[in-house]
Design an enzyme around this catalytic site. Structure first.
Site, short mmCIF file in Angstrom:
data_model
loop_
_atom_site.label_atom_id
_atom_site.label_comp_id
_atom_site.label_asym_id
_atom_site.label_seq_id
_atom_site.Cartn_x
_atom_site.Cartn_y
_atom_site.Cartn_z
N ASP A 74 1.11 -1.12 -0.27
CA ASP A 74 0.24 -0.11 -0.26
C ASP A 74 0.80 1.31 -0.29
O ASP A 74 0.34 2.13 0.60
CB ASP A 74 -0.61 -0.52 1.19
CG ASP A 74 -0.29 -0.23 1.96
OD1 ASP A 74 -0.64 -0.85 3.26
OD2 ASP A 74 0.77 -0.18 2.58
N HIS B 172 6.74 -8.10 -1.71
CA HIS B 172 5.63 -8.69 -1.74
C HIS B 172 5.73 -7.35 -3.37
O HIS B 172 4.16 -7.41 -3.51
CB HIS B 172 4.25 -8.41 -0.95
CG HIS B 172 4.84 -9.92 -0.28
ND1 HIS B 172 4.23 -10.33 0.87
CD2 HIS B 172 5.92 -10.80 -0.03
CE1 HIS B 172 4.85 -10.93 1.60
NE2 HIS B 172 5.82 -11.74 0.77
N GLY C 192 1.96 -5.63 13.46
CA GLY C 192 0.85 -6.54 12.58
C GLY C 192 1.17 -6.96 11.41
O GLY C 192 0.47 -7.24 9.99
N SER C 193 1.65 -8.62 12.04
CA SER C 193 2.02 -9.73 10.78
C SER C 193 1.99 -10.82 11.65
O SER C 193 1.87 -11.25 12.76
CB SER C 193 3.33 -9.68 10.54
OG SER C 193 3.55 -10.79 9.11
N SER C 194 1.16 -11.64 10.89
CA SER C 194 0.67 -12.96 11.88
C SER C 194 1.63 -14.32 11.34
O SER C 194 1.96 -14.67 12.00
CB SER C 194 -0.51 -13.52 10.83
OG SER C 194 -0.60 -14.08 9.73
N ASN D 107 0.95 -7.01 18.37
CA ASN D 107 0.47 -7.31 17.00
C ASN D 107 -1.03 -6.85 18.14
O ASN D 107 -0.80 -7.86 19.33
CB ASN D 107 1.02 -8.40 17.17
CG ASN D 107 0.37 -9.05 15.57
OD1 ASN D 107 0.49 -8.76 14.41
ND2 ASN D 107 -0.72 -10.39 15.73
N ALA D 108 -2.57 -7.42 17.52
CA ALA D 108 -3.30 -7.42 17.66
C ALA D 108 -3.42 -8.52 18.28
O ALA D 108 -4.36 -8.60 19.54
CB ALA D 108 -4.63 -6.77 17.14
#
Ligand code: APR
Ligand code: ZN
Length: 262
Positions: free
Chosen positions: A101, A116, A195-197, A221-222
């Protein structure tokens, strides 16, 4: 784990690196891929985001592409600005992102490594013509209002194989981006995931390359991730709230230290 501990670790860092995923852009209104309301709950990733799926039926990707338009029109949130501030303070030397983004650049980060790719250019796989993402995106949003009209844009050569310069599942990551990312991971002393899994490889190897090289690992991370137990500092919550607090505490800490020195 506390915000103070993370702030102190960053304040002492000689070479910190930030690694981000979709979660850092969630507070900019961009849906994540996994976790609550993730895109892969709504779309079949193999069909809309793999190179095999695209070559089989490019139109499926362009149906999904509306979600990507949200990405290209979004604005940075406080998490992106806090990360850019850490670079300005000379603490963060690079942001390695899985996101396409371009919000880190819009927030002022200079050294951004896009593993990416990004929503900047679209290339025709048939004739090689290049278009700006905005050109194609405006066309998709126009046609999507006319029900029933195919959203897949066509190249001037007539081909539907117009592919944005992003990495699809099944494609190799840009070699120069990966090389730079590995260099930073191997030489940093703090590696902070935001913010990454951490489930998509080879990007998700990077924290472990940093750990093997002796770096302290931080994750904001959430939700808990499968890798949390490998991290020295784990903060669960929204990056847009936590990171500005980390920067504030860090600046206060550095000020006190500077005053003691004088
Ligand atoms: N603050 C911090 N973390 C958040 C927030 C937030 N406001 N909102 C969501 N998260 C967390 C989620 O809990 C989740 O663990 O961000 C993580 C996002 O994980 P994914 O959606 O899996 O995104 P990411 O790790 O970037 O995916 C990697 O997978 O589909 C591919 O190419 C795509 O680059 C993507 C890759
Ligand atoms: Zn063409």
């Amino acid at each position: 784990m506390s915000i103070e501990e993370v702030a102190k670790a960053l304040a002492k860092a000689r070479h910190a690196v930030v690694f981000t995923g979709a979660g850092v852009s969630a507070e900019s209104g961009i849906p994540t891929f996994r976790g609550a309301n993730g895109l892969w709950e709504k779309y079949d990733a193999e069909e809309v985001a793999s190179i095999q799926g695209f070559m089989r039926n490019p139109k499926a990707f362009w149906e999904f592409a509306e979600e990507l338009i949200i990405k290209s029109e979004a604005k940075p949130n406080p998490a992106h600005y806090a990360i850019a501030e850490l670079e300005r303070l000379g603490i963060v030397k690079a942001v390695i992102t899985q996101n396409i983004d371009m919000l880190h650049q819009k927030a002022g980060s200079k050294e951004v490594i896009e593993l990416h790719g990004s929503l900047s250019k679209v290339k025709c796989l048939s004739c090689g013509r290049e278009y700006d993402w905005e050109e194609i995106a405006s066309e998709i949003s126009k046609v999507s209002k006319m029900a029933g009209v195919s959203k897949a844009p066509q190249c001037e050569c007539g081909s539907y194989y117009l592919k944005p310069e992003i990495v699809f599942f099944g494609e190799a990551l840009p070699a120069d981006a990966m090389k730079k990312a590995i260099e930073h991971a191997s030489s940093c002393d703090v590696f902070m995931v935001v913010g990454s899994s951490l489930v998509v490889y080879p990007a998700a190897y990077l924290p472990f390359i940093a750990k093997d090289a002796g770096a302290k690992l931080v994750i904001i991370n959430a939700e808990p991730t499968h890798a949390d137990s490998h991290f020295d500092y784990v903060l669960h919550g929204k990056a847009g709230k936590i990171l500005p607090e980390v920067v504030k505490v860090l600046k206060d800490y550095r000020q006190v230290k500077d005053e003691k020195r004088t």
